[in-house]
Design an enzyme around this catalytic site. Structure first.
Site: not given
Ligand code: HOZ
Length: 431
Positions: A144, A238, A266
């Site tokens: 993702y 990523d 992050k």
């Molecule tokens: N993008 C974050 C990691 N998978 C998850 C946070 C979210 O989707 O709120």
């Protein structure tokens, strides 16, 4: 344990917020029940509005690597706050954070700060296209990369959680240059190169955290990079989750591979909204104002976020908690596997550095298909028992658990006790 206040806020939130949340995974859709509303957090603990305290293994989905409200970070953010919140002009703090980031990634000469991981990745993809003059991008199923149109296919994280193959509203044209390969399968990448001569690059989570934790096998990353070099295509790492978390130099340092473009987020904001992408000079030369690839942002390089990032990374370097992360993850893995064995529950645990999670399956998990074979009904039961016994987990089988350097032996004991109760509950489920 009572959740009355959370329930009340959830019902109130439904009126003006979509599903009462601002990011789908927070809605607890795949585990059932109402989402928890949080009041505060400190160190390794998080407390909900009903006053229930949990050992936090979500850690805001990664950023809080030092635990919540670390003294040094709080002090730096407060100091920055007093000077102003946003200027729309450059500050010295941006230069300081850029140096820390570039020093950590050997092939990164320059970095551009943005406001989120999604923004970092969408810019990196544009940059790969600008630099190579080619349009196609290969992504791996289960990875993702944020919610930009072109990569919102065969994606993990929230889409996997909600069992969505892709997103409504993404026009066919937006994904026509996206090719899908299988994680840990170099042949599936090669097949695309045999058919297409306009592939700009391959984007990958070097350690995947968005189909649950999935680890590259048999030097997959090293072999992939070597292969891409023969094709004149770029490797885009990523590292939004893994940057400064797997090692100070990210998963790349741990795996001995160097990407052409690296995406961060992050941890580099220490809990404040930040993303970044960086590369060697030759590539970054393309970015405006030096080159013709346009990308901009009013709040980019925000002074509070920069202060959060500088103090987090400085403290992280001082603590050097990476060995400790490994040891803690190993202890948790043993707890999970032994308890599963005690109650005859099929379980596989994947872990790498400070990221880990269990899959309710008996077979190894090395790609998205295998991750999806995990029994998500069992996960839901496990999740709620962990909550009721004081451990806050991501409400999805397909999100990684994170560790912080604030976790204590007492926390681990609490997790072990919760795992025992949760695994017992799973073993008592009726088919
Ligand atoms: N993008 C974050 C990691 N998978 C998850 C946070 C979210 O989707 O709120």
């Amino acid at each position: 344990m009572k959740f009355k206040k959370s329930e009340k806020l959830y019902n109130k939130g439904l009126k003006h917020l979509v599903g009462a949340v601002n990011s789908p995974v927070r809605a607890f859709s795949s585990v059932g029940g109402n989402p928890l509303f949080i009041k505060k957090a400190k160190g390794s603990k998080i407390t909900d509005v009903d006053g229930n305290e949990y050992v936090d293994l979500v850690l805001s989905y990664g950023p809080m690597v030092l635990g919540h409200r670390h003294k040094a970070v709080e002090k730096a953010a407060k100091k920055a706050l007093k000077k102003g919140y946003s200027f729309g002009a450059s500050t010295e703090a941006e230069i300081r954070l850029a140096k820390i980031v570039c020093d950590a990634f050997p092939e990164m000469d320059k970095v551009r700060f943005v406001n989120s991981g999604t923004e970092a990745v969408l810019s990196a993809v544009r940059l790969a296209r600008a630099f190579t003059g080619k349009d196609k991008i290969i992504k791996f199923s289960g990875c993702y990369h944020g919610h930009q149109d072109s990569l919102l296919v065969a994606a993990g994280s929230g889409l996997a959680t909600l069992s969505l193959p892709g997103s409504k509203g993404v026009p066919e044209g937006a994904v026509k240059n996206t090719l899908i390969a299988e994680y840990n399968n170099l042949e599936s990448v090669k097949k695309h190169f045999e058919k297409h001569d306009d592939i700009a690059g391959v984007i990958i989570e070097p350690i995947c955290g968005n189909m649950g934790v999935v680890i590259p096998q048999n030097d997959f990353l090293i072999k992939l990079k070597k292969y891409l070099e023969t094709k004149g295509a770029l490797l885009i790492a990523d590292e939004v989750m893994t940057g400064f978390r797997s090692k100070f130099g990210g998963a790349q340092e741990l795996l001995g591979v160097t990407a052409d473009i690296t995406c961060l987020g992050k941890v580099i904001g220490g809990g404040f909204p930040v993303g970044a992408y960086g590369a060697r000079n030759e590539i970054m030369q393309e970015v405006a104002p030096l080159g013709g690839m346009y990308q901009a942002g009013t709040l980019s390089g925000n002074p509070i976020a920069m202060a959060g990032g500088i103090s987090t990374l400085t403290e992280l370097k001082r603590q050097n908690p990476y060995e400790q992360f490994n040891e803690t993850a190993h202890i948790l893995e043993v707890i999970l596997l032994e308890t599963a064995k005690k109650y005859s529950v099929d379980l596989v645990v994947n872990r790498f550095g400070s990221m880990m999670n269990p899959f309710f399956t008996k077979d190894v998990v090395t790609n998205f298909e295998e991750a999806q074979s995990s029994d998500t009904k069992k996960f839901a039961v496990f999740f709620w028992e962990m909550i009721k016994n004081g451990v806050f987990l991501p409400p999805s089988q397909f999100e990684a658990w994170f560790l912080s350097s604030a976790i204590t032996d007492k926390d681990i004991k609490k997790v072990a006790e919760a795992v025992d109760k949760a695994m017992l509950a799973v073993s008592q489920m009726k088919d």
